[in-house]
Write an enzyme that holds these catalytic residues in place. Structure first.
Site, PDB file in Angstrom:
ATOM      1  N   GLY A 260     -41.623  92.784 -21.520  1.00 22.60           N
ATOM      2  CA  GLY A 260     -40.746  92.357 -20.428  1.00 22.60           C
ATOM      3  C   GLY A 260     -40.366  90.901 -20.553  1.00 22.60           C
ATOM      4  N   GLY A 261     -40.382  90.366 -21.792  1.00 25.46           N
ATOM      5  CA  GLY A 261     -40.069  88.953 -21.994  1.00 25.46           C
ATOM      6  C   GLY A 261     -38.649  88.748 -22.505  1.00 25.46           C
TER       7      GLY A 261
ATOM      8  N   GLY B 155     -37.267  88.570 -25.575  1.00 25.88           N
ATOM      9  CA  GLY B 155     -36.741  89.461 -26.616  1.00 25.88           C
ATOM     10  C   GLY B 155     -36.495  90.865 -26.076  1.00 25.88           C
TER      11      GLY B 155
ATOM     12  CD  GLU C 228     -43.851  90.843 -17.739  1.00 27.03           C
ATOM     13  OE1 GLU C 228     -43.841  89.653 -18.060  1.00 27.03           O
ATOM     14  OE2 GLU C 228     -43.882  91.763 -18.577  1.00 27.03           O
TER      15      GLU C 228
ATOM     16  CB  THR D 217     -37.288  86.705 -37.718  1.00 24.57           C
ATOM     17  OG1 THR D 217     -36.959  85.911 -36.584  1.00 24.57           O
ATOM     18  CG2 THR D 217     -36.014  86.980 -38.465  1.00 24.57           C
TER      19      THR D 217
ATOM     20  CB  CYS E  64     -32.766  85.473 -26.529  1.00 29.47           C
ATOM     21  SG  CYS E  64     -34.226  86.326 -27.142  1.00 29.47           S
TER      22      CYS E  64
ATOM     23  CG  HIS F  19     -42.333  78.437 -34.683  1.00 30.93           C
ATOM     24  ND1 HIS F  19     -42.316  79.804 -34.539  1.00 30.93           N
ATOM     25  CD2 HIS F  19     -41.049  78.031 -34.535  1.00 30.93           C
ATOM     26  CE1 HIS F  19     -41.076  80.197 -34.314  1.00 30.93           C
ATOM     27  NE2 HIS F  19     -40.290  79.148 -34.300  1.00 30.93           N
TER      28      HIS F  19
ATOM     29  NE  ARG G 290     -42.531  82.142 -28.962  1.00 27.70           N
ATOM     30  CZ  ARG G 290     -41.455  82.438 -28.262  1.00 27.70           C
ATOM     31  NH1 ARG G 290     -41.568  83.151 -27.170  1.00 27.70           N
ATOM     32  NH2 ARG G 290     -40.271  82.070 -28.663  1.00 27.70           N
TER      33      ARG G 290
END
Ligand code: NAD
Length: 400
Positions: A22-23, A25, A50, A151, A156, A218, A328
């Site tokens: 529910g994030g 992506g 969520e 990936t 977004c 990252h 993250r």
């Protein structure tokens, strides 16, 4: 409703698919997949409230909407926190989640999967297959095919939960791999149609583990921005990608070189053609978005898809910020990224000085010794019983 996806012997009948998550992506993929595939798309969102918040947002807005670089709007068919309500009847189940949620989610959905279902992680991050295979084996579910994408195709961010996501950038192409590897050609056309981008075929999920560029970018940029941070709060978050200096770009090149050394060592035994040097990948993934492709540093600094994106920080007191080492960029990309690649290198007898340097620093910031006594907390093959190079290669090339 059942959609026939592609003509010919490799066609797949799609009655329905389910997105787990529910994030950012998940909420981006939903409207894009529903529009492109033309079949019902369910959402499995068990975290907290969520599912409820998604339903409320969708109801109020008339669907989930992607804006920006990709525009689409669609209603999920069903949204549930109960896997038994949304997983059955789905030929394809997509985990669009941070990698630390893969294992728990797989355990929840495994009892509900249809026969011959396809279960994929977008993105796979490192070692998805090492954690997924034992969960399926425990249940005798060797009929399930696993797959992953190199990936997430989009940068977004959720703007309004359950209503709107903003797509900042789109990759030009993404690679996919399956376990068993030979099935990638079967799912690639469907994935290509679903996300609306060319999907390259990677040799195996191990190839995707090494080709995960987030694991280099990252933690490498976090190291370069903050390894000399003196502990004093900052006035604002520094630019992340475009804040990279020449020295930081050298470190990223070093991380990439370490992975290339593993590729060189294993290439005879495995197809690792997808494991490109970072600079090559960047130019291919972002194309014209990069104004000056001449060096790795300039390719980061002049990439319009990265414009304005800032480093993860926490506001300690109003207007004063400290680096968010729990973000993250370290908490996912080290134990589910660099540590997995480093563990493969170790089995292959390849030294990884730059990777070791970044893992040691990041581990320190996370309170973990991923190179020593906390190694088992990372998603590394050794943790799942793959303790020699021969075992790793045999696992990777199993035909199913
Ligand atoms: P996110 O931070 O938005 O995902 C958080 C969501 O994951 C939560 O809302 C919840 O639905 C789910 N989740 C988290 N912990 C969970 C748990 N324990 N159990 C069940 N569900 C849980 O992440 P995202 O931005 O959607 O990214 C998904 C993946 O894509 C990550 O691997 C990320 O690194 C990668 N990625 C994201 C972007 C981006 O721009 N968003 C870009 C490149 C790669």
């Amino acid at each position: 409703m059942s959609m026939r996806w592609k003509q010919g012997p490799e066609a797949m009948e799609l009655a329905k698919i389910t997105i787990c998550g529910g994030g950012n992506g998940a909420q981006t993929l939903l409207p894009i997949a529903a529009r492109n595939l033309g079949c019902p798309v369910d959402i499995y969102a068990p975290l907290g409230d969520e599912a409820q918040r998604l339903r409320a947002g969708v109801e109020a807005h008339g669907g989930l909407e992607a804006t920006g670089a990709v525009r689409a709007k669609a209603r999920p068919h069903r949204i549930s926190a109960d896997p038994a309500k949304v997983i059955p009847g789905s030929q394809v189940v997509l985990l669009v989640l941070p990698a630390f949620a893969h294992e728990a989610t797989l355990r929840q959905i495994a009892p509900c999967l249809d026969r011959n279902a396809w279960v994929g992680a977008i993105p796979a991050r490192g070692g998805f297959d090492y954690c997924a295979v034992p969960i399926l084996q425990e249940r005798g579910r060797e009929d399930v095919t696993l797959f992953g994408l190199q990936t997430l195709p989009w940068a977004c961010r959720i703007e309004e939960y359950g209503r709107k996501v903003h797509v900042l950038g789109v990759k030009r192409a993404v690679a996919a791999a399956c376990r068993p590897a030979a099935r990638t050609g079967q799912i690639a056309p469907l994935l290509e149609g679903m996300v609306g981008l060319p999907i390259g075929i990677a040799g195996s999920l191990l190839a995707l583990t090494l080709a995960n560029t987030g694991q280099l970018i990252h933690p490498g940029i976090m190291y370069s921005l903050f390894s000399r941070w003196d502990g004093r709060p900052l006035d604002q978050a520094p630019l992340f990608y475009q804040g990279l200096n020449v020295e930081g770009a050298k470190l990223l090149a070093g991380l990439s070189d370490d992975v290339q050394a593993v590729r060189a060592r294993l290439e005879g035994a495995l197809d690792l053609s997808v494991v490109e040097p970072l600079h090559d990948w960047l130019l291919r993934a972002y194309g014209e978005a990069i104004a000056d492709p001449s060096t790795l540093h300039s390719a980061f600094a002049s990439n319009s898809a990265y414009a304005g994106l800032r480093a993860p920080v926490r506001e300690e007191t109003p207007g004063r910020y400290v680096p968010d080492f729990a973000s993250r960029y370290l908490a996912e990309d080290v134990p589910f990224g660099l540590a997995a690649s480093r563990a493969i290198a170790h089995l292959a007898g390849v030294e990884t000085p730059a990777i070791d340097q970044v893992i040691a620093w990041a581990g320190n910031r996370l309170g973990r010794d991923y190179l020593g006594h906390d190694a088992g907390e990372a998603r590394i093959p050794q943790k799942y019983g793959l303790k020699t190079l021969e075992q790793l290669i045999a696992f990777t090339t199993e035909r199913g």
